[in-house]
Design an enzyme around this catalytic site. Structure first.
Site, PDB file in Angstrom:
ATOM      1  N   SER A 245       0.730  -1.383  -0.351  1.00 32.75           N
ATOM      2  CA  SER A 245      -0.230   0.216  -0.421  1.00 32.75           C
ATOM      3  C   SER A 245       0.863   1.451  -0.202  1.00 32.75           C
ATOM      4  O   SER A 245       0.036   2.219  -0.206  1.00 32.75           O
ATOM      5  CB  SER A 245      -1.390   0.005   1.171  1.00 32.75           C
ATOM      6  OG  SER A 245       0.356   0.112   2.380  1.00 32.75           O
TER       7      SER A 245
ATOM      8  N   LYS B 240       0.758   4.046   6.524  1.00 29.01           N
ATOM      9  CA  LYS B 240      -0.014   5.068   5.653  1.00 29.01           C
ATOM     10  C   LYS B 240       0.546   6.513   5.791  1.00 29.01           C
ATOM     11  O   LYS B 240       1.291   7.033   6.726  1.00 29.01           O
ATOM     12  CB  LYS B 240      -1.498   5.171   6.312  1.00 29.01           C
ATOM     13  CG  LYS B 240      -2.078   3.882   6.304  1.00 29.01           C
ATOM     14  CD  LYS B 240      -1.907   4.081   4.698  1.00 29.01           C
ATOM     15  CE  LYS B 240      -2.929   2.485   4.641  1.00 29.01           C
ATOM     16  NZ  LYS B 240      -2.199   1.124   4.595  1.00 29.01           N
TER      17      LYS B 240
END
Length: 141
Positions: A62, A99
């Site tokens: 990701s 993230k």
């Protein structure tokens, strides 16, 4: 995302490696030097705050846009302020993730650096903890 947390043992062991006096050119080749200048301690370059630093292995893709790949080792500094735009280690409702932190109009959004993953807008009823800011990424070529 499954991650394994690697906490350093203190005091950190000093491992010194040869640091060659001449840099490796990325353009045209130059003659190699047969000697090194001094010993290099990676802790001096990767760990700025030993008491606030831990390591984490990444599982997943990701964050490939940030240069973070599957199985990379992250160096995380808990003493660095998790500001807008920084890559952080977050725990959302007990789930660990890597993230990019975004604050927009009073809301917190955790964004992946891969368009195949959706943004994670943190709702008022969700529990969010920021464990630290990624300071370095170590991966094999």
């Amino acid at each position: 995302m499954q991650n394994s947390l690697i906490r350093p043992k203190y005091p950190l062991q000093v491992a010194r490696f040869p640091l060659y006096a001449c840099p490796a050119p990325a353009g045209f080749p130059s003659p190699a030097a047969d000697h090194y200048d001094k010993r290099l301690d990676l802790n001096e370059h990767l760990v700025l705050h030993p008491e606030a630093t831990f390591f984490l292995r990444v599982k997943g893709d990701s964050m490939i846009g940030a240069g973070i790949h599957d199985n990379d080792l992250l160096v995380i500094d808990r003493s660095v302020e998790p500001t807008h735009g920084r890559v952080v280690i977050a725990v959302i409702d007990g789930e660990l993730t890597v993230k990019r932190l975004h604050r927009q109009r009073g809301k917190i959004i955790l964004k992946a650096d891969n368009p195949n993953y959706p943004d994670l807008a943190i709702a008022a009823d969700q529990e969010l903890q920021i464990w630290g800011v990624v300071s370095h990424v170590i991966h094999k070529p």
